[in-house]
Scaffold this active site. Sequence first.
Site, PDB file in Angstrom:
ATOM      1  N   HIS A  42       0.833  -1.196   0.000  1.00  0.00           N
ATOM      2  CA  HIS A  42       0.000   0.000   0.000  1.00  0.00           C
ATOM      3  C   HIS A  42       0.872   1.252   0.000  1.00  0.00           C
ATOM      4  O   HIS A  42       2.075   1.182   0.272  1.00  0.00           O
ATOM      5  CB  HIS A  42      -0.830   0.067   1.293  1.00  0.00           C
ATOM      6  CG  HIS A  42      -1.755  -1.070   1.507  1.00  0.00           C
ATOM      7  ND1 HIS A  42      -3.090  -1.015   1.200  1.00  0.00           N
ATOM      8  CD2 HIS A  42      -1.540  -2.306   2.027  1.00  0.00           C
ATOM      9  CE1 HIS A  42      -3.662  -2.170   1.519  1.00  0.00           C
ATOM     10  NE2 HIS A  42      -2.749  -2.972   2.017  1.00  0.00           N
ATOM     11  N   TYR A  71      -1.390  -1.880   9.158  1.00  0.00           N
ATOM     12  CA  TYR A  71      -0.372  -2.582   8.371  1.00  0.00           C
ATOM     13  C   TYR A  71       0.602  -3.307   9.299  1.00  0.00           C
ATOM     14  O   TYR A  71       0.803  -2.900  10.441  1.00  0.00           O
ATOM     15  CB  TYR A  71       0.439  -1.592   7.522  1.00  0.00           C
ATOM     16  CG  TYR A  71      -0.384  -0.609   6.739  1.00  0.00           C
ATOM     17  CD1 TYR A  71      -1.144  -1.031   5.649  1.00  0.00           C
ATOM     18  CD2 TYR A  71      -0.411   0.741   7.078  1.00  0.00           C
ATOM     19  CE1 TYR A  71      -1.902  -0.126   4.914  1.00  0.00           C
ATOM     20  CE2 TYR A  71      -1.172   1.656   6.356  1.00  0.00           C
ATOM     21  CZ  TYR A  71      -1.919   1.214   5.278  1.00  0.00           C
ATOM     22  OH  TYR A  71      -2.663   2.109   4.564  1.00  0.00           O
ATOM     23  N   HIS A 147      -2.360  -3.286  -3.482  1.00  0.00           N
ATOM     24  CA  HIS A 147      -3.754  -3.175  -3.031  1.00  0.00           C
ATOM     25  C   HIS A 147      -4.696  -3.151  -4.242  1.00  0.00           C
ATOM     26  O   HIS A 147      -5.716  -3.809  -4.254  1.00  0.00           O
ATOM     27  CB  HIS A 147      -3.886  -1.868  -2.220  1.00  0.00           C
ATOM     28  CG  HIS A 147      -5.178  -1.719  -1.499  1.00  0.00           C
ATOM     29  ND1 HIS A 147      -5.461  -0.627  -0.726  1.00  0.00           N
ATOM     30  CD2 HIS A 147      -6.275  -2.523  -1.435  1.00  0.00           C
ATOM     31  CE1 HIS A 147      -6.683  -0.764  -0.224  1.00  0.00           C
ATOM     32  NE2 HIS A 147      -7.189  -1.893  -0.627  1.00  0.00           N
ATOM     33  N   LYS A 156      -9.120   1.518  -6.098  1.00  0.00           N
ATOM     34  CA  LYS A 156      -8.282   2.683  -5.862  1.00  0.00           C
ATOM     35  C   LYS A 156      -6.947   2.406  -6.526  1.00  0.00           C
ATOM     36  O   LYS A 156      -6.671   1.286  -6.937  1.00  0.00           O
ATOM     37  CB  LYS A 156      -8.116   2.997  -4.384  1.00  0.00           C
ATOM     38  CG  LYS A 156      -7.968   1.781  -3.464  1.00  0.00           C
ATOM     39  CD  LYS A 156      -7.383   2.162  -2.138  1.00  0.00           C
ATOM     40  CE  LYS A 156      -8.414   2.592  -1.125  1.00  0.00           C
ATOM     41  NZ  LYS A 156      -7.822   2.839   0.187  1.00  0.00           N
ATOM     42  N   CYS A 158      -3.948   2.807  -5.155  1.00  0.00           N
ATOM     43  CA  CYS A 158      -2.941   2.367  -4.185  1.00  0.00           C
ATOM     44  C   CYS A 158      -2.317   1.039  -4.608  1.00  0.00           C
ATOM     45  O   CYS A 158      -3.050   0.113  -4.895  1.00  0.00           O
ATOM     46  CB  CYS A 158      -3.627   2.224  -2.817  1.00  0.00           C
ATOM     47  SG  CYS A 158      -2.658   1.397  -1.551  1.00  0.00           S
TER      48      CYS A 158
HETATM   49 ZN   LIG Z   1      -4.013   0.511   0.091  1.00  0.00          ZN
END
Ligand SMILES: [Zn+2]
Length: 172
Positions: A42, A71, A147, A156, A158
């Site tokens: 990420h 995380y 991700h 997204k 990311c």
């Molecule tokens: Zn992420």
Amino acid sequence: MITEQYPMTIAGDLVASEDHLLTHVENSQFMSPQSVRFIIIHCSATRCDRDYTPEQLKHDHLLRGFIDVGYHYYIRKDGTTTQHRRLNEVGAHCRPFNRCSIGICYEGGLDASGKPKDTRTIAQRGSLVALLIKLKKQFPKAFIRGHNEMPGAIPKSCPNFKPSKEFAYLMK
Ligand SMILES: [Zn+2]
């Protein structure tokens, strides 16, 4: 008198025996090494010209209701890596894959104007590779993914690069 029947399913986990229950699934916050199928990368989605400390990260994740940083690892712009969850601890970074993945986040992911971009510094790249090599030794079968490469994950960009491609050489 109640006799427990094994295997049973508790909170989505298949529990093979009472022994297994007592030693491995004392609560559902933990996962076994075999269950780690993905290493998911990420970005913090913060601007590359700003600092976003582990303390800020923790603060923001507590606000979101997490028990700690979601995380397992966080990599600062200077390459400093901090660990926030134990490896067998379920993270909070990529539903619905939290129970079978390790989460790594790098600081950044937005350019100075706030647009999504791969802003990794040379130091971050070096730390990320070193960490991935270490994790691949512990979880040889795990796939390295971004991700944005996880099916069903909220769409997204990311982490703004393609880990499956960049780190394909580590997955042989
Ligand atoms: Zn992420």
